[in-house]
Design a protein around this motif. Structure first.
Motif, PDB file in Angstrom:
ATOM      1  N   THR A  77      65.542  30.178  32.457  1.00 18.09           N
ATOM      2  CA  THR A  77      65.895  29.753  30.899  1.00 18.09           C
ATOM      3  C   THR A  77      64.327  28.995  30.572  1.00 18.09           C
ATOM      4  O   THR A  77      63.729  28.614  31.412  1.00 18.09           O
ATOM      5  CB  THR A  77      67.028  28.960  30.622  1.00 18.09           C
ATOM      6  OG1 THR A  77      66.915  27.711  31.468  1.00 18.09           O
ATOM      7  CG2 THR A  77      68.000  29.763  30.990  1.00 18.09           C
ATOM      8  N   ARG A  78      64.027  28.711  29.178  1.00 21.82           N
ATOM      9  CA  ARG A  78      63.171  27.827  28.819  1.00 21.82           C
ATOM     10  C   ARG A  78      63.380  26.771  27.652  1.00 21.82           C
ATOM     11  O   ARG A  78      64.416  27.216  26.940  1.00 21.82           O
ATOM     12  CB  ARG A  78      61.825  28.677  28.439  1.00 21.82           C
ATOM     13  CG  ARG A  78      61.759  29.779  27.406  1.00 21.82           C
ATOM     14  CD  ARG A  78      62.757  29.975  26.455  1.00 21.82           C
ATOM     15  NE  ARG A  78      62.386  31.047  25.542  1.00 21.82           N
ATOM     16  CZ  ARG A  78      62.435  30.674  24.301  1.00 21.82           C
ATOM     17  NH1 ARG A  78      62.844  29.540  23.737  1.00 21.82           N
ATOM     18  NH2 ARG A  78      62.192  31.842  23.401  1.00 21.82           N
ATOM     19  N   SER A 134      69.915  24.609  27.839  1.00 23.46           N
ATOM     20  CA  SER A 134      68.963  25.600  28.656  1.00 23.46           C
ATOM     21  C   SER A 134      68.781  25.179  30.138  1.00 23.46           C
ATOM     22  O   SER A 134      68.934  26.002  30.982  1.00 23.46           O
ATOM     23  CB  SER A 134      67.707  25.796  27.681  1.00 23.46           C
ATOM     24  OG  SER A 134      66.982  26.634  28.494  1.00 23.46           O
ATOM     25  N   HIS A 135      68.402  24.106  30.330  1.00 26.72           N
ATOM     26  CA  HIS A 135      68.381  23.216  31.432  1.00 26.72           C
ATOM     27  C   HIS A 135      69.583  23.434  32.380  1.00 26.72           C
ATOM     28  O   HIS A 135      69.744  24.008  33.445  1.00 26.72           O
ATOM     29  CB  HIS A 135      68.121  21.796  31.508  1.00 26.72           C
ATOM     30  CG  HIS A 135      68.049  21.117  32.723  1.00 26.72           C
ATOM     31  ND1 HIS A 135      69.282  20.647  33.312  1.00 26.72           N
ATOM     32  CD2 HIS A 135      67.047  20.889  33.693  1.00 26.72           C
ATOM     33  CE1 HIS A 135      68.924  20.103  34.327  1.00 26.72           C
ATOM     34  NE2 HIS A 135      67.656  20.153  34.529  1.00 26.72           N
ATOM     35  N   ALA A 160      70.609  27.035  33.758  1.00 27.00           N
ATOM     36  CA  ALA A 160      69.789  27.616  34.926  1.00 27.00           C
ATOM     37  C   ALA A 160      70.179  26.940  35.894  1.00 27.00           C
ATOM     38  O   ALA A 160      70.411  27.507  36.893  1.00 27.00           O
ATOM     39  CB  ALA A 160      68.198  27.312  34.373  1.00 27.00           C
ATOM     40  N   ARG A 161      70.271  25.541  36.035  1.00 24.53           N
ATOM     41  CA  ARG A 161      70.767  24.704  37.422  1.00 24.53           C
ATOM     42  C   ARG A 161      71.971  25.154  37.818  1.00 24.53           C
ATOM     43  O   ARG A 161      72.057  25.033  39.003  1.00 24.53           O
ATOM     44  CB  ARG A 161      70.593  23.355  36.981  1.00 24.53           C
ATOM     45  CG  ARG A 161      69.400  22.822  36.353  1.00 24.53           C
ATOM     46  CD  ARG A 161      68.224  22.786  37.757  1.00 24.53           C
ATOM     47  NE  ARG A 161      66.999  22.353  37.291  1.00 24.53           N
ATOM     48  CZ  ARG A 161      65.700  23.197  37.526  1.00 24.53           C
ATOM     49  NH1 ARG A 161      65.876  24.348  37.757  1.00 24.53           N
ATOM     50  NH2 ARG A 161      64.429  22.427  37.177  1.00 24.53           N
ATOM     51  N   LYS A 166      65.853  28.897  37.441  1.00 20.50           N
ATOM     52  CA  LYS A 166      64.857  27.979  37.235  1.00 20.50           C
ATOM     53  C   LYS A 166      64.657  27.787  35.456  1.00 20.50           C
ATOM     54  O   LYS A 166      65.119  28.505  34.672  1.00 20.50           O
ATOM     55  CB  LYS A 166      63.507  28.933  37.267  1.00 20.50           C
ATOM     56  CG  LYS A 166      63.192  29.256  38.964  1.00 20.50           C
ATOM     57  CD  LYS A 166      62.222  29.686  39.213  1.00 20.50           C
ATOM     58  CE  LYS A 166      61.791  29.771  40.633  1.00 20.50           C
ATOM     59  NZ  LYS A 166      60.549  30.294  40.908  1.00 20.50           N
ATOM     60  N   PHE A 167      64.225  26.561  35.046  1.00 20.30           N
ATOM     61  CA  PHE A 167      64.094  26.061  33.808  1.00 20.30           C
ATOM     62  C   PHE A 167      62.626  25.752  33.493  1.00 20.30           C
ATOM     63  O   PHE A 167      61.862  25.189  34.409  1.00 20.30           O
ATOM     64  CB  PHE A 167      64.813  24.882  33.687  1.00 20.30           C
ATOM     65  CG  PHE A 167      64.575  24.064  32.507  1.00 20.30           C
ATOM     66  CD1 PHE A 167      65.029  24.749  31.303  1.00 20.30           C
ATOM     67  CD2 PHE A 167      64.221  22.799  32.452  1.00 20.30           C
ATOM     68  CE1 PHE A 167      65.049  24.005  30.071  1.00 20.30           C
ATOM     69  CE2 PHE A 167      63.982  22.186  31.037  1.00 20.30           C
ATOM     70  CZ  PHE A 167      64.233  22.942  29.862  1.00 20.30           C
ATOM     71  N   TRP A 218      61.691  20.483  35.179  1.00 20.17           N
ATOM     72  CA  TRP A 218      61.288  21.906  34.966  1.00 20.17           C
ATOM     73  C   TRP A 218      60.334  22.426  35.881  1.00 20.17           C
ATOM     74  O   TRP A 218      59.750  21.487  36.734  1.00 20.17           O
ATOM     75  CB  TRP A 218      60.434  21.894  33.503  1.00 20.17           C
ATOM     76  CG  TRP A 218      59.359  21.142  33.187  1.00 20.17           C
ATOM     77  CD1 TRP A 218      57.930  21.531  33.578  1.00 20.17           C
ATOM     78  CD2 TRP A 218      59.296  19.957  32.723  1.00 20.17           C
ATOM     79  NE1 TRP A 218      57.125  20.408  33.188  1.00 20.17           N
ATOM     80  CE2 TRP A 218      57.996  19.329  32.543  1.00 20.17           C
ATOM     81  CE3 TRP A 218      60.284  18.859  32.408  1.00 20.17           C
ATOM     82  CZ2 TRP A 218      57.355  18.315  32.100  1.00 20.17           C
ATOM     83  CZ3 TRP A 218      59.809  17.624  31.807  1.00 20.17           C
ATOM     84  CH2 TRP A 218      58.304  17.338  31.824  1.00 20.17           C
TER      85      TRP A 218
END
Ligand code: ZN
Length: 278
Positions: free
Chosen positions: A5-6, A26-27, A30-31, A36-37, A68
């Protein structure tokens, strides 16, 4: 599949609660999955982007406890890449040069049905004035460039929405022409947001695009772009928008809601999460 994600802010002001919400969702997405972020700085508009705000963004994200992966990508450093894509795929995109001013477009539309000016996710629906012109890279990107979706193919496009409006969204090229029109991909001097966003998401291998519902309609543009460029489609998660006391969506001018202010007032990152319900 590893989820990537971003969070992609523009450094044109302080991060506020709405940005924090987007970054956290978003973070965490992913976590939670061991993914990955990334952080991407969308600084195409060099007249409004400031290094000072970029530094503040990193500082605020850090304070929020969001780390990130990979070095930060800055769109201002990728202008050559966007130009290459436009040149390489000019046919697939139906690219043409547009020399219309805002007034030209309005004038072309106001006669004879003044009331029928339609607004799409890329602004006023373009009347097609310059559609006969072609694109040539020799002109060195001096004028605006628009894409035109061919109607004779009558294609069906779709994207997968995982957010509150969870659904498989589909639309035809005809519907796109009527409600969105010939989207600007290059402005005088720099690439349009839609192009840079789609190219970056693809090249960074983003699997899930997380962002606010204000960009839900623009996702049709991104879907058509992905299809024309032969890019793999990401999944989309458009989250709810954070509003002020009057129910208005937070904007950059809402200094009082900036993360920086909350920090000054002694809030903890966990207080911000509680406030946002995430
Ligand atoms: Zn034009």
């Amino acid at each position: 599949m590893t989820i990537i994600t971003r969070f992609a802010p523009s450094p044109t002001g302080p991060l506020h609660l709405g940005h924090a919400y987007s970054a956290i969702i978003s973070h965490d997405m992913a976590r939670k999955e061991g993914g990955k972020f990334y952080v991407r700085i969308e600084d195409l508009d060099q007249s409004r982007s400031k290094k000072r705000w970029e530094n503040q963004i990193f500082d605020d994200l850090d304070w929020l406890g969001l780390s990130w992966d990979e070095p930060v990508v800055r769109q201002s450093e990728r202008i050559g890449r966007y130009k290459n894509i436009l040149t390489k795929f000019s046919k697939e995109l139906g690219l043409f040069e547009c020399v219309c001013s805002r007034r030209d477009i309005k004038n072309a539309l106001s006669a004879p049905h003044e009331s029928e000016t339609l607004l799409g996710p890329d602004g006023i629906i373009y009347p097609g004035t310059c559609r006969g012109k072609t694109f040539s890279s020799h002109l060195k990107f001096k004028n605006a460039l628009r894409m035109h979706v061919k109607l004779n193919e009558n294609k069906l496009f779709s994207f997968c929405e995982l957010g509150p409006r969870k659904n498989e969204i589909s639309f035809s090229s005809e519907e796109f022409a009527k409600t969105v029109g010939d989207v600007v991909l290059w402005r005088k001097g720099y690439p349009a947001y839609h192009l840079a966003c789609v190219v970056d998401d693809f090249e960074q291998k983003i699997t899930h695009v997380v962002r606010g519902l204000d960009l839900f309609d623009a996702t049709k543009i991104h879907t058509v772009l992905n299809s024309s460029l032969g890019f793999k489609k990401p999944f989309y998660y458009h989250h709810r928008l954070i509003c002020d006391e009057n129910g208005k969506r937070l904007a950059k001018r809402h200094d009082s809601k900036s993360i920086y202010k909350y920090r000054q007032e002694g809030f903890k990152p966990s207080d911000v999460r509680t406030l946002l319900g995430c």
